[in-house]
Motif scaffolding. Structure first.
Motif, short mmCIF file in Angstrom:
data_model
loop_
_atom_site.label_atom_id
_atom_site.label_comp_id
_atom_site.label_asym_id
_atom_site.label_seq_id
_atom_site.Cartn_x
_atom_site.Cartn_y
_atom_site.Cartn_z
N GLY A 57 -0.22 3.12 3.32
CA GLY A 57 -0.87 3.83 4.42
C GLY A 57 -0.32 3.41 5.77
N THR A 58 -1.21 3.04 6.68
CA THR A 58 -0.78 2.62 8.03
C THR A 58 -0.49 1.12 8.09
N ALA A 59 -0.40 0.48 6.95
CA ALA A 59 -0.02 -0.94 6.84
C ALA A 59 -1.01 -1.88 7.51
N THR A 118 -4.29 -1.26 -2.15
CA THR A 118 -5.63 -1.17 -1.59
C THR A 118 -5.98 0.30 -1.32
N TYR A 119 -7.03 0.74 -1.95
CA TYR A 119 -7.56 2.09 -1.78
C TYR A 119 -6.49 3.16 -2.02
N SER A 120 -5.73 2.96 -3.10
CA SER A 120 -4.69 3.92 -3.45
C SER A 120 -4.71 4.33 -4.92
N LEU A 121 -5.00 3.40 -5.81
CA LEU A 121 -4.87 3.70 -7.25
C LEU A 121 -6.01 4.56 -7.79
N TYR A 147 -2.99 -7.64 -6.99
CA TYR A 147 -4.28 -7.56 -6.31
C TYR A 147 -4.60 -6.09 -6.04
N ILE A 148 -5.72 -5.63 -6.57
CA ILE A 148 -6.15 -4.25 -6.35
C ILE A 148 -7.50 -4.27 -5.64
N GLY A 149 -7.53 -3.78 -4.42
CA GLY A 149 -8.78 -3.64 -3.69
C GLY A 149 -9.11 -2.16 -3.59
N PHE A 175 -10.77 8.95 -9.03
CA PHE A 175 -11.11 8.24 -10.27
C PHE A 175 -11.29 6.76 -9.96
N TYR A 176 -12.52 6.31 -9.85
CA TYR A 176 -12.78 4.95 -9.41
C TYR A 176 -12.73 3.97 -10.57
#
Length: 205
Positions: A57-59, A118-121, A147-149, A175-176
């Motif tokens: 995203g915007t890093a 983060t907030y992508s998968l 690490y997946i947030g 899909f959470y």
């Protein structure tokens, strides 16, 4: 669910709108800053140097790691967000591409100390998540960690409760993560809850 153009249009206001949801402790971004802070701290204390960010995203997160000397690689499908991220991190190696179709070849030819998403998968369904995450394990150096947030829940009941509370704001096209559904499918998967709708999942080789 936003498409590529939707994310391009959202790029300039992304950080502000996410921050407002987090500050108000509302779905979908309650816990956002806590999660990014925690992942940032863990990556830095692990002495990781080479970091891959998927859907950066915007890093917001990787800029902090970049400023602390980490070598940043990443892939995102929004050209506008890539422009913003590249301005923040001039020497980062960033690629354009939809990760739902896999990583671009140059990223698959590297090994990383940490891989973050983060907030992508949540754009992948459960089957796609498992396949994609398993492929990432092959890109980790020894002692490396994923690490997946993200929007994530301990149980399916927790997710359904959040869906009910969110009402018309719930996004049925995303899909959470539900830990109880994935723990037997991904090796060494751990889950830590950070808000009623979010958490951090970690996976080691």
């Amino acid at each position: 669910m936003l498409d590529k153009r939707g994310f391009d249009l959202w790029a300039e206001g992304y950080d502000k709108s996410v921050g407002l949801s987090d500050d108000d402790n509302t779905y979908p971004f309650a816990g956002y800053k806590k999660i990014l802070n925690e992942i940032n701290n863990r990556v830095l204390t692990s002495s990781a140097n080479k970091v891959l960010d998927i859907g950066f995203g915007t890093a917001t997160l990787t800029t902090r790691l970049y400023e602390q000397g980490c070598k940043i690689y990443g892939q995102d499908f929004s050209e506008e967000m890539i422009k913003i991220a590249q301005e923040k991190m001039p020497e980062a190696t960033l690629y354009s591409g939809d990760f739902t179709n896999g990583l671009v070849k140059p990223l698959k030819e590297q090994k990383y100390d940490a891989i973050i998403a983060t907030y992508s998968l949540h754009h992948l369904d459960d089957e796609q998540k498992v396949i994609f995450i398993k492929s990432l394990l092959n890109l980790l150096n020894t002692e490396g960690i994923i690490y997946i947030g993200d929007l994530a829940f301990q149980t399916r009941d927790d997710l359904e409760s959040c869906r009910l509370d969110a009402g018309k704001y719930w996004d049925d096209e995303e899909f959470y993560f539900v830990y109880e559904n994935l723990k037997g499918l991904l090796p060494n998967l751990k889950f830590e809850k950070y808000s009623f709708c979010s958490g951090i999942l970690t996976i080691k080789n």
